[in-house]
Design a protein around this motif. Structure first.
Motif, PDB file in Angstrom:
ATOM      1  N   GLY A  63       0.777  -1.227   0.000  1.00 17.78           N
ATOM      2  CA  GLY A  63       0.000   0.000   0.000  1.00 17.78           C
ATOM      3  C   GLY A  63       0.809   1.277   0.000  1.00 17.78           C
ATOM      4  O   GLY A  63       0.236   2.376   0.043  1.00 17.78           O
ATOM      5  N   PHE A  64       2.132   1.175  -0.054  1.00 10.62           N
ATOM      6  CA  PHE A  64       2.983   2.371  -0.020  1.00 10.62           C
ATOM      7  C   PHE A  64       3.364   2.803  -1.433  1.00 10.62           C
ATOM      8  O   PHE A  64       3.739   1.978  -2.270  1.00 10.62           O
ATOM      9  CB  PHE A  64       4.255   2.107   0.796  1.00 10.62           C
ATOM     10  CG  PHE A  64       4.030   2.158   2.276  1.00 10.62           C
ATOM     11  CD1 PHE A  64       4.439   3.257   3.018  1.00 10.62           C
ATOM     12  CD2 PHE A  64       3.400   1.112   2.930  1.00 10.62           C
ATOM     13  CE1 PHE A  64       4.233   3.310   4.387  1.00 10.62           C
ATOM     14  CE2 PHE A  64       3.187   1.149   4.304  1.00 10.62           C
ATOM     15  CZ  PHE A  64       3.603   2.256   5.035  1.00 10.62           C
ATOM     16  N   VAL A  65       3.261   4.082  -1.679  1.00 12.63           N
ATOM     17  CA  VAL A  65       3.692   4.691  -2.932  1.00 12.63           C
ATOM     18  C   VAL A  65       4.654   5.811  -2.564  1.00 12.63           C
ATOM     19  O   VAL A  65       4.299   6.710  -1.784  1.00 12.63           O
ATOM     20  CB  VAL A  65       2.496   5.250  -3.740  1.00 12.63           C
ATOM     21  CG1 VAL A  65       2.999   5.959  -4.990  1.00 12.63           C
ATOM     22  CG2 VAL A  65       1.521   4.141  -4.095  1.00 12.63           C
ATOM     23  N   ASP A  66       5.873   5.739  -3.082  1.00 10.40           N
ATOM     24  CA  ASP A  66       6.911   6.701  -2.717  1.00 10.40           C
ATOM     25  C   ASP A  66       7.056   6.795  -1.203  1.00 10.40           C
ATOM     26  O   ASP A  66       7.195   7.880  -0.619  1.00 10.40           O
ATOM     27  CB  ASP A  66       6.600   8.085  -3.308  1.00 10.40           C
ATOM     28  CG  ASP A  66       6.624   8.072  -4.829  1.00 10.40           C
ATOM     29  OD1 ASP A  66       7.409   7.287  -5.404  1.00 10.40           O
ATOM     30  OD2 ASP A  66       5.844   8.834  -5.424  1.00 10.40           O
ATOM     31  N   ARG A  67       6.996   5.636  -0.558  1.00 10.02           N
ATOM     32  CA  ARG A  67       7.198   5.483   0.883  1.00 10.02           C
ATOM     33  C   ARG A  67       6.115   6.133   1.729  1.00 10.02           C
ATOM     34  O   ARG A  67       6.304   6.378   2.930  1.00 10.02           O
ATOM     35  CB  ARG A  67       8.590   5.986   1.295  1.00 10.02           C
ATOM     36  CG  ARG A  67       9.706   5.301   0.527  1.00 10.02           C
ATOM     37  CD  ARG A  67      11.075   5.627   1.058  1.00 10.02           C
ATOM     38  NE  ARG A  67      12.101   4.963   0.244  1.00 10.02           N
ATOM     39  CZ  ARG A  67      13.383   4.912   0.559  1.00 10.02           C
ATOM     40  NH1 ARG A  67      13.808   5.491   1.676  1.00 10.02           N
ATOM     41  NH2 ARG A  67      14.253   4.302  -0.231  1.00 10.02           N
ATOM     42  N   GLU A  68       4.974   6.389   1.123  1.00  9.01           N
ATOM     43  CA  GLU A  68       3.821   6.936   1.843  1.00  9.01           C
ATOM     44  C   GLU A  68       2.643   5.998   1.651  1.00  9.01           C
ATOM     45  O   GLU A  68       2.339   5.587   0.525  1.00  9.01           O
ATOM     46  CB  GLU A  68       3.463   8.329   1.339  1.00  9.01           C
ATOM     47  CG  GLU A  68       4.480   9.401   1.677  1.00  9.01           C
ATOM     48  CD  GLU A  68       4.508   9.731   3.161  1.00  9.01           C
ATOM     49  OE1 GLU A  68       3.457   9.562   3.834  1.00  9.01           O
ATOM     50  OE2 GLU A  68       5.577  10.143   3.654  1.00  9.01           O
TER      51      GLU A  68
END
Length: 417
Positions: free
Chosen positions: A232-237
């Motif tokens: 669920g993380f995109v660019d560590r968010e």
């Protein structure tokens, strides 16, 4: 009379049963396949329970029958069955062997976990991986323990820690991990290969019931995951959705079907024993010849069956409701609808636990003293249901339902609600 083959005595013959068989093509066909598997498991369930060995052959049986991938994409060899059918498969297997029903039910939930929290790219990758390889899931995500500690090294996430309970253990191909990134409150789920030096199972699950679920403790030592594997993380968010919180209602709905299956198995086994062996009480008058003529026996089975049928009808309806939510577009789920479904699942759970435990206990009164012999093994149903139903306190489920009924308040999502 032809001798019944058992998984203990002739695993090769039974595991090859579907080698040349075509895969089912509809819901009824898959339920029939589950019944075939259940018949095999039922033949020596008590013997395997007492041996308390890792269920390697049992999981291979599930794999060879095609049951492991029924949620997966058709394009990769799955069946794309809806959850209300999948839960019936869990129920059927649990009638025969509660331990294997639990393993399969947890596998289904962990296989769906990437849909609960993952990105579209992660969903596609994980579903292709497990479906095309016929992989089995386990999970080391016990919320009552301290979270695994996650550190970041050279752009990778490194998991370390101890879990006193897991499920699937040594028979899982993939294991779901969850931990907290050091110095933050950020929880991160990841799916990793089970067979690696950093995952060490103690093999110490030796409890009253559910003995073949590989639910013992596990040490996680320097298990590394690329950031791309952080669910669920995109660019560590993390990209939050209400849908992410369906993991608990989804798993608790699986519990309902494990419990219902165990209770159904208990009643069916007791009835078979009564028809064959239970004697009439010789001092009751009317010169009864068999236990099936005893008024209190007939009354007892009638009471238990009516409760069980009512529970099955309730759980069937609940499964349709949660299935609809699980298969709907993820972005559409509201907090209110999620809460309503959670309450319904809780209502089903409190009913089947109370009624199921009554059934698993009452059957001894209806079968007679000789049915308490260890060779009969009716105790396995009570042991299994009593053990797993302690997963989280039932009074809190009653509280959730009561609060909804009285003040129209939905449960706040937690690890258990």
């Amino acid at each position: 009379m032809t001798e019944t083959l058992t998984l203990t005595q002739a695993p090769e013959q039974l595991l090859d049963r579907w080698q040349h068989a075509s895969r089912p093509t509809d819901h009824a066909g898959w339920l029939a396949r589950a019944l075939e598997v259940a018949d095999i498991l039922a033949a020596d369930a008590l013997e395997r329970d007492r041996a308390n060995q890792a269920p390697v052959n049992e999981v291979q049986l599930l794999k060879n029958a095609g049951l492991v991938t029924v949620l997966g994409p058709i394009a990769h060899g799955g069946a794309e069955l809806p959850w209300h059918v999948v839960n019936k498969i869990v129920r059927i297997i649990s009638r025969a062997d509660g331990s294997i029903g639990q393993l399969l039910g947890y596998h289904y939930l962990w296989a769906w976990a990437v849909r609960l929290v993952g990105t579209e790219a992660q969903i596609a990758a994980v579903e292709e991986l497990y479906t095309s390889n016929n992989f089995f899931f386990g999970g080391a995500v016990n919320p009552r323990d301290s979270d695994l500690k996650i550190t970041e090294e050279a752009g990778q996430l490194v998991y370390n820690g101890h879990k006193s309970f897991s499920t699937g253990g040594r028979v899982a191909d993939l294991t779901v991990l969850e931990g907290v990134l050091d110095g933050t409150e950020t929880h991160i789920f990841a799916i990793v290969p089970t067979q690696q030096p950093g995952i060490v199972f103690a093999g110490d699950w030796d409890n009253l019931g559910q003995r073949l679920t590989e639910s013992g403790s596990v040490e996680i030592k320097d298990v590394r995951v690329d950031w791309s594997g952080a669910a669920g993380f995109v660019d560590r968010e993390f990209q939050p959705l209400v849908y992410n919180t369906l993991n608990v209602p989804g798993l608790q709905a699986v519990f309902n079907n494990i419990y219902l299956g165990i209770a159904e198995g208990a009643l069916a086994s007791a009835a078979a024993y009564t028809r064959e062996y239970t004697r009439a009480w010789p001092f009751g008058g009317e010169d009864k010849q068999h236990g099936t003529e005893e008024f209190y026996v007939l009354e007892g089975y009638g009471q238990l069956a009516s409760k069980l049928w009512a529970d099955a009808a309730l759980i069937d309806q609940i499964d349709l409701e949660i299935s609809e939510v699980l298969h709907a577009p993820r972005e559409e789920l509201t907090e209110r609808r999620r809460g309503e479904v959670a309450v319904r699942v809780a209502a089903g759970k409190l009913r089947i636990i109370e009624d199921g435990l009554e059934i698993a206990n009452k059957i001894f009164e209806l079968t007679g003293a000789r049915a308490s012999a260890n060779r009969v093994g009716l105790d396995i149903y009570w042991r299994n249901l009593r053990t797993h139903s302690l997963h989280d306190p039932l009074p809190y489920k009653k509280h959730e339902v009561g609060k909804f009924v009285l003040v129209n308040e939905i449960p706040t999502p937690t690890w258990y609600s």
